[in-house]
Design an enzyme around this catalytic site. Structure first.
Site, PDB file in Angstrom:
ATOM      1  N   LYS A 129       0.569  -1.203   0.141  1.00 52.49           N
ATOM      2  CA  LYS A 129      -0.248  -0.042   0.004  1.00 52.49           C
ATOM      3  C   LYS A 129       0.617   0.924  -0.231  1.00 52.49           C
ATOM      4  CE  LYS A 129      -4.376  -1.602   1.875  1.00 52.49           C
ATOM      5  NZ  LYS A 129      -4.738  -2.200   2.747  1.00 52.49           N
ATOM      6  N   LYS A 154      -3.876  -7.693 -10.658  1.00 50.66           N
ATOM      7  CA  LYS A 154      -4.829  -8.223  -9.478  1.00 50.66           C
ATOM      8  C   LYS A 154      -5.723  -6.721  -9.304  1.00 50.66           C
ATOM      9  CE  LYS A 154      -5.300  -6.945  -5.352  1.00 50.66           C
ATOM     10  NZ  LYS A 154      -5.466  -6.951  -3.511  1.00 50.66           N
ATOM     11  N   LYS A 207      -9.822  -1.820  -6.775  1.00 49.13           N
ATOM     12  CA  LYS A 207     -10.229  -0.404  -6.774  1.00 49.13           C
ATOM     13  C   LYS A 207      -9.136   0.534  -7.293  1.00 49.13           C
ATOM     14  CE  LYS A 207     -13.777  -2.340  -3.729  1.00 49.13           C
ATOM     15  NZ  LYS A 207     -13.708  -2.513  -2.388  1.00 49.13           N
TER      16      LYS A 207
END
Ligand code: TYM
Length: 339
Positions: free
Chosen positions: A125, A208, A211
Site C-alpha cells: 500500500k 490483480k 479498485k
C-alpha cells in the site's frame, strides 16, 4: 478449498462461525464477487457474520470520509444481491459495533511492532498508492490488528477470503496465540478458506483486479461498460493474428472465461491454442458471459438501493446479532486480562 492450520482451542459440539469483511472504499468488483459467492455457499453451513469494514476504509480515505457512508450502503446491497440472505447471516457495518474498537486497542498491546512492519500488504500500500510520509498513519500500520479484532471478537473458526488476505490471517492466528498464552484460552485460531480457482481474479491489465489499480469490472457497471472494458483487456501478447496460436494462461480474457464459464471454457481454450479463434470472438463471448452473470445482480442491487428502509432494517438486525456475540466475547476478554 484450502484450509490453514486449525484451532487448538477446543470447543467440540459448539456452533461453527465465520466472519469476513469488505471495505467500502468504492463499488465492489469481480474479484470481490468471487469471495461473496463463496460466502453465499458457506451461509448454509456456518453462522455467518458479514461485516462492512468502514473503519478500515478510513486508513486510506481519512480525507474523503463523506464517501464512505454511501459506499457502505452500496456494499450492503451488493452483499445481498450476490446471494447473502440477511435472515441467515448477520450483515452489519463495523463502526456500529464498538466492541471491534475495544478489542483492537487491547490486541494492539500484545502485537509486536515488527510483526506489523513485515506485513506485505502494508509495504504494498505504501509503495503502490505512493503515499507520502504524512499519509502513512499509525492506523494504516495497525490495519491488520483491527482485522484480527474483527475476526476474534466473534471467536470465528474460519474466514473466507481471496489470496491477498492470507498474511493478515496468519497474523490474526499469531495474535490469538499470543493472547491465549498470556491470558488463557479465549480465542480459537481461525482457519482461512481460499478457493484456489478464484484466489486471485486478474484485472483488465493482468495485475490483480483492484479498485486502486483502475483495472476492475464493477458489479454496478452496465452492459455497455462491461463490453467496453472487456474490449480494452490485455490478451496474449504473442497472438497478433487470429491464426497465431494463443497461450490462454497469459490472456486476461481467457482467465476470466475460466472463472465465469467453468464448465465450458476448455473448448474455447483449445481452439485458442490451435489458432482457431481470435481475440475478438473471445472478447465478445466473455462479454456475453459476464453480462449474463451480472444482470440479475445489477437488478437486485438497484431494487435494494431504491428501498433504503429495508436495507437499514437488514443492517440493524445484523448489527444487533453481531453486538450480542461481540459483547459476550469482550466480557471474557476483560475478565481474562483482569480489567
Ligand atoms: P477488500 O475490501 O480489499 O477485499 C474484500 C475481499 O475480496 C477479495 N479480493 C479478491 N479476491 C480475488 N481476486 C481479486 N482480485 C480480489 N480483490 C479482492 C479479498 O481477498 C477480500 O477477501 N482486509 C480486508 C477487509 C477486512 C476483512 C476483515 C476480511 C477487514 N476485516 C476480517 C476478512 C476478515 C480487505 O482489504 O478486503
Amino acid at each position: 478449498m484450502v484450509e490453514a492450520p486449525s484451532a487448538p482451542h477446543s470447543d467440540a459440539g459448539e456452533e461453527k462461525r465465520i466472519l469476513s469483511g469488505m471495505q467500502p472504499t468504492g463499488a465492489l468488483h469481480l474479484g470481490n464477487l468471487e469471495v461473496l459467492r463463496a460466502w453465499a455457499k458457506l451461509q448454509h453451513e456456518y453462522r455467518m457474520f458479514c461485516c462492512i469494514v468502514d473503519w478500515h476504509a478510513l486508513t486510506t480515505m481519512f480525507d474523503r470520509t463523506q464517501e464512505i457512508g454511501p459506499a457502505a450502503q452500496a456494499v450492503a446491497a451488493d452483499y445481498i444481491a450476490a446471494g447473502l440472505d440477511p435472515d441467515r447471516c448477520s450483515i452489519f457495518i463495523q463502526s456500529h459495533v464498538k466492541e471491534h474498537a475495544e478489542l483492537h486497542l487491547l490486541l494492539s498491546m500484545v502485537t509486536p511492532l515488527g510483526w506489523l512492519e513485515r506485513v506485505p500488504t502494508f509495504k504494498e500500500k505504501r509503495d503502490n498508492l505512493q503515499l507520502n510520509e504524512e499519509s502513512v498513519s499509525y492506523g494504516l500500520l495497525g490495519y491488520p490488528v483491527l482485522q484480527a479484532a474483527d475476526i476474534l471478537v466473534y471467536r470465528a473458526h474460519a474466514v473466507p477470503v481471496g489470496k491477498d488476505q492470507l498474511p493478515h490471517l496468519e497474523l490474526t492466528r499469531e495474535i490469538a496465540r499470543r493472547f491465549n498464552n498470556l491470558y488463557g484460552p479465549v480465542f480459537p485460531e481461525p482457519a482461512s478458506i481460499v478457493n484456489e480457482a478464484t484466489a486471485v481474479i486478474p484485472g483488465l491489465d493482468g495485475r490483480k483486479m483492484s479498485k486502486s489499480y483502475n483495472n476492475a469490472i464493477y458489479l454496478s457497471d452496465d452492459a455497455d461498460t462491461v463490453a467496453r472494458k472487456v474490449n480494452e483487456a490485455f490478451t496474449c501478447p504473442t497472438k497478433i493474428r487470429k491464426t497465431d496460436p494463443g497461450i490462454p494462461e497469459n490472456c486476461v480474457v481467457c482467465q476470466l472465461r475460466r472463472v465465469y464459464d467453468p464448465d465450458g471454457y476448455q473448448t474455447s481454450w483449445e481452439e485458442d491454442r490451435q489458432g482457431l479463434r481470435g481475440c475478438v470472438q473471445n472478447k465478445r463471448e466473455l462479454t456475453e458471459i459476464l453480462n449474463a452473470t451480472l444482470e440479475p445482480i445489477r437488478k437486485r442491487r438497484k431494487e435494494l438501493l431504491a428501498d433504503p428502509e429495508s436495507l437499514a432494517r437488514y443492517l440493524r438486525e445484523g448489527e444487533d446479532r453481531a453486538r450480542a456475540l461481540a459483547s459476550d466475547t469482550m466480557r471474557d476478554v476483560r475478565a481474562a486480562m483482569h480489567l
